[in-house]
Enzyme design. Sequence first.
Site, PDB file in Angstrom:
ATOM      1  N   LYS A 127       0.880  -1.181   0.000  1.00 40.00           N
ATOM      2  CA  LYS A 127       0.000   0.000   0.000  1.00 40.00           C
ATOM      3  C   LYS A 127       0.912   1.224   0.000  1.00 40.00           C
ATOM      4  CE  LYS A 127      -1.724   3.069   2.101  1.00 40.00           C
ATOM      5  NZ  LYS A 127      -1.507   4.492   1.708  1.00 40.00           N
ATOM      6  N   GLU A 167       9.255   1.653  10.991  1.00 42.60           N
ATOM      7  CA  GLU A 167      10.350   2.589  10.704  1.00 42.60           C
ATOM      8  C   GLU A 167       9.728   3.976  10.753  1.00 42.60           C
ATOM      9  OE1 GLU A 167      13.475   1.704  10.226  1.00 42.60           O
ATOM     10  OE2 GLU A 167      13.020  -0.423  10.285  1.00 42.60           O
ATOM     11  N   CYS A 220      13.949  10.739   6.918  1.00 44.30           N
ATOM     12  CA  CYS A 220      13.853  10.380   8.335  1.00 44.30           C
ATOM     13  C   CYS A 220      15.207  10.467   9.018  1.00 44.30           C
ATOM     14  CB  CYS A 220      13.282   8.982   8.464  1.00 44.30           C
ATOM     15  SG  CYS A 220      14.207   7.791   7.481  1.00 44.30           S
ATOM     16  N   GLU A 229      10.047  16.346  14.759  1.00 43.53           N
ATOM     17  CA  GLU A 229      10.478  16.153  13.384  1.00 43.53           C
ATOM     18  C   GLU A 229       9.747  17.167  12.494  1.00 43.53           C
ATOM     19  OE1 GLU A 229       9.103  12.605  11.219  1.00 43.53           O
ATOM     20  OE2 GLU A 229      11.201  12.330  10.680  1.00 43.53           O
TER      21      GLU A 229
HETATM   22  P1  NAD Z   1       2.478   8.650   7.182  1.00 42.08           P
HETATM   23  O1  NAD Z   1       2.635   8.064   8.527  1.00 42.08           O
HETATM   24  O2  NAD Z   1       1.465   9.703   6.988  1.00 42.08           O
HETATM   25  O3  NAD Z   1       2.120   7.511   6.110  1.00 42.08           O
HETATM   26  C1  NAD Z   1       2.895   6.369   5.904  1.00 42.08           C
HETATM   27  C2  NAD Z   1       2.041   5.290   5.250  1.00 42.08           C
HETATM   28  O4  NAD Z   1       1.080   4.823   6.179  1.00 42.08           O
HETATM   29  C3  NAD Z   1       1.242   5.781   4.043  1.00 42.08           C
HETATM   30  O5  NAD Z   1       1.130   4.742   3.098  1.00 42.08           O
HETATM   31  C4  NAD Z   1      -0.107   6.104   4.650  1.00 42.08           C
HETATM   32  O6  NAD Z   1      -1.165   6.063   3.714  1.00 42.08           O
HETATM   33  C5  NAD Z   1      -0.236   4.997   5.666  1.00 42.08           C
HETATM   34  N1  NAD Z   1      -1.139   5.316   6.768  1.00 42.08           N
HETATM   35  C6  NAD Z   1      -1.491   6.539   7.249  1.00 42.08           C
HETATM   36  N2  NAD Z   1      -2.374   6.406   8.256  1.00 42.08           N
HETATM   37  C7  NAD Z   1      -2.561   5.084   8.426  1.00 42.08           C
HETATM   38  C8  NAD Z   1      -3.366   4.331   9.326  1.00 42.08           C
HETATM   39  N3  NAD Z   1      -4.141   4.908  10.235  1.00 42.08           N
HETATM   40  N4  NAD Z   1      -3.336   2.982   9.238  1.00 42.08           N
HETATM   41  C9  NAD Z   1      -2.546   2.379   8.320  1.00 42.08           C
HETATM   42  N5  NAD Z   1      -1.785   3.038   7.431  1.00 42.08           N
HETATM   43  C10 NAD Z   1      -1.786   4.386   7.490  1.00 42.08           C
HETATM   44  O7  NAD Z   1       3.931   9.125   6.756  1.00 42.08           O
HETATM   45  P2  NAD Z   1       4.337  10.046   5.538  1.00 42.08           P
HETATM   46  O8  NAD Z   1       3.902  11.426   5.862  1.00 42.08           O
HETATM   47  O9  NAD Z   1       3.926   9.412   4.268  1.00 42.08           O
HETATM   48  O10 NAD Z   1       5.935   9.968   5.628  1.00 42.08           O
HETATM   49  C11 NAD Z   1       6.695  10.781   6.444  1.00 42.08           C
HETATM   50  C12 NAD Z   1       7.050  10.074   7.745  1.00 42.08           C
HETATM   51  O11 NAD Z   1       7.704   8.844   7.470  1.00 42.08           O
HETATM   52  C13 NAD Z   1       8.032  10.872   8.557  1.00 42.08           C
HETATM   53  O12 NAD Z   1       7.646  10.888   9.907  1.00 42.08           O
HETATM   54  C14 NAD Z   1       9.332  10.116   8.383  1.00 42.08           C
HETATM   55  O13 NAD Z   1      10.270  10.280   9.406  1.00 42.08           O
HETATM   56  C15 NAD Z   1       8.870   8.732   8.277  1.00 42.08           C
HETATM   57  N6  NAD Z   1       9.904   7.929   7.629  1.00 42.08           N
HETATM   58  C16 NAD Z   1      10.622   7.034   8.379  1.00 42.08           C
HETATM   59  C17 NAD Z   1      11.633   6.306   7.794  1.00 42.08           C
HETATM   60  C18 NAD Z   1      12.436   5.305   8.588  1.00 42.08           C
HETATM   61  O14 NAD Z   1      13.044   4.440   7.982  1.00 42.08           O
HETATM   62  N7  NAD Z   1      12.478   5.386   9.896  1.00 42.08           N
HETATM   63  C19 NAD Z   1      11.917   6.469   6.458  1.00 42.08           C
HETATM   64  C20 NAD Z   1      11.195   7.400   5.736  1.00 42.08           C
HETATM   65  C21 NAD Z   1      10.165   8.113   6.338  1.00 42.08           C
END
Ligand code: NAD
Length: 474
Positions: A170, A245, A279, A379
Site C-alpha cells: 500500500k 520505521e 527520516c 520532526e
Molecule cells: P504517514 O505516517 O502519513 O504515512 C505512511 C504510510 O502509512 C502511508 O502509506 C499512509 O497512507 C499509511 N497510513 C497513514 N495512516 C494510516 C493508518 N491509520 N493505518 C494504516 N496506514 C496508514 O507518513 P508520511 O507522511 O507518508 O511519511 C513521512 C514520515 O515517514 C516521517 O515521519 C518520516 O520520518 C517517516 N519515515 C521514516 C523512515 C524510517 O526508515 N524510519 C523512512 C522514511 C520516512
Amino acid sequence: MGDRTQLYIGGAWVEPARPERITVVNAATEQPLATVPAGSREDVDRAVAAARDAFEGWAATPVEERLACLQRLHEGLLERIDEVGRLVAQEVGMPLAAATVIQGGVPAVIIKSFIDLARDFPWEEPAGSSTIVREPVGVVAANTPWNYPLFQAACKVGAALTAGCTVILKPSEIAPLASFVLAEEVDAAGFPPGVFNLVSGFGEVVGEALVSHPGVDMVSLTGSTATGRRVSELAAQTLKRVTLELGGKSAAIVLDDADLEEAVDATVRQSFLNSGQACMAWSRLIVPRIYHDEAARIARKVAEQLVVGDPLVEGTDIGPLASAEQRERVRRFIRLGVQEGATLVTGGVEPPDGLHRGYYVRPTVFADVSNEMAIALEEIFGPVVSIIPAEDDDDAVRIANESPYGLHGAVFSNDKARAERVARRLRTGQVDVCGVGGFNVLAPFGGYKQSGRGRELGRFGLEEYLEVKALALP
Ligand code: NAD
C-alpha cells in the site's frame, strides 16, 4: 506516465471495486500529474485472499527458485531507473540527478542485496540437540511513505519475497506512481500469482483495512510516529507481528577538535537532502559553545549557496516539498522557532525568490536553539536545521540523547577513537563517524525509542520476515 486505472491483485491487473480516484500532484507546478485508484476494503479483501492462496506454494518454493524471480525483478528495475527517477522527482520534488540514483537506482541494488544475502543465509542450523528452521511469517502488509517511495517498498518487498512471504503493498497516496512500475516488473519477472499485490489508496481506508485484517500476519510500516502508534493499536487486536520505521530528529555532534567548516558543511547538506524530507536528516547540529557563532556563519553560507528550484532543471540542489500540507507544516515550525526565541540565521516562511508556484521552502537555519524548543524536539521534515550549543562532549551526548527519537546521527572529530567513543554512547540505530558514511544496504536500518521497532535491510532486515522453529529430531 498516464493515469493508472487498475490494481495488481492475484497476478493480474484488475478493476478496483469502486470508482474513487486519487490525484497525484506535481510538487513543482502544483498541477495534476496522474491519477490512481483510491482502493477500498473490498479491494483489500481480494488482495489478502490472493496473498493467502499464494502463501503456501511460495513458502515451499526452493530458495533458488524464489531468487531467480527476484533476479529478474532486479534486472527489470535496472531498465526503469531513469523513468522512476523522473516520476519521483515530480511527485516528491527531489532534484532529478539525485532522484535517478537514489529513488530509481538504489531500489534495484536493495533487491540484489537480498538475493546475495539469501545464498549464504543460515536457513537451517543446529542448536544443541535441535535443528533450527527459519520459515516465512506469512502474508505481509507493507505500508510505505512518500519521501523515498520505491526505496522503502524495495526494503520491504525484497526482504519479504526472499523470506517466502507474500505481500500486499500500500504505497503513499502522495507518491504512489513508482509502485505501479514495481508491480509491472513483478508481473514481467514471472512470480506466481498472488505473491505480490498492489492496492493504492488512503491510509485511513486501505492502510487500516490491511492492518486490521485477520488474514494478514505481519505489518511493516514506514511512516510517522503517530501512524506507528495507530498501526500498533490496530494490529494488537489480532497480535500481528509489527515492524515500524518511524520519524527521527537526528543530531550531528561536532567535537571541539573537528574541522568546523567541513562538519557544518556536511551536516547542512545532509539535512537538506530531499528538501529535508528524510527520516535520517541531521536536523540538529550540536556544536561546542565557543564555536557556535562561527558554525552559524558557515551554515548560513552553505544554505545560501544551495540552488532552490525546479527539480527537473540541472543544477538544482533543493526542490519543493511534496505537498501543500507539508509546506504548511514546515512554515508553522519556522514561525514557532522565531516565537520561541531561536535566532533565524537564514531562510524563513517567505517562498524563495521567484518561486511562488510549487511547494518551495527556503533552506532555513536556526541558531541559539535549546533542546526544549519544538524545533529541536519535533520532526519537521523540511529544510530546517537547528544549531544547539553544548558545553563539552558529555553535554553534547546528553543533548543528542534527550529526544523521543533515535534513528541516526553523526560525530565529527579529528580523533577517530574519540569520535567512536561518543558514537557508541548515542541511543540511535545508526551513526556516521568522522564524515558522511556511504549508504550501506547491508547495515541494519531502524530506530531506538520512538523511531521504531525492528530493522530493515541486510540480514537483520530479512530476519524480520522469518519465524524460527526448533525441530527436535529423533
Ligand atoms: P504517514 O505516517 O502519513 O504515512 C505512511 C504510510 O502509512 C502511508 O502509506 C499512509 O497512507 C499509511 N497510513 C497513514 N495512516 C494510516 C493508518 N491509520 N493505518 C494504516 N496506514 C496508514 O507518513 P508520511 O507522511 O507518508 O511519511 C513521512 C514520515 O515517514 C516521517 O515521519 C518520516 O520520518 C517517516 N519515515 C521514516 C523512515 C524510517 O526508515 N524510519 C523512512 C522514511 C520516512
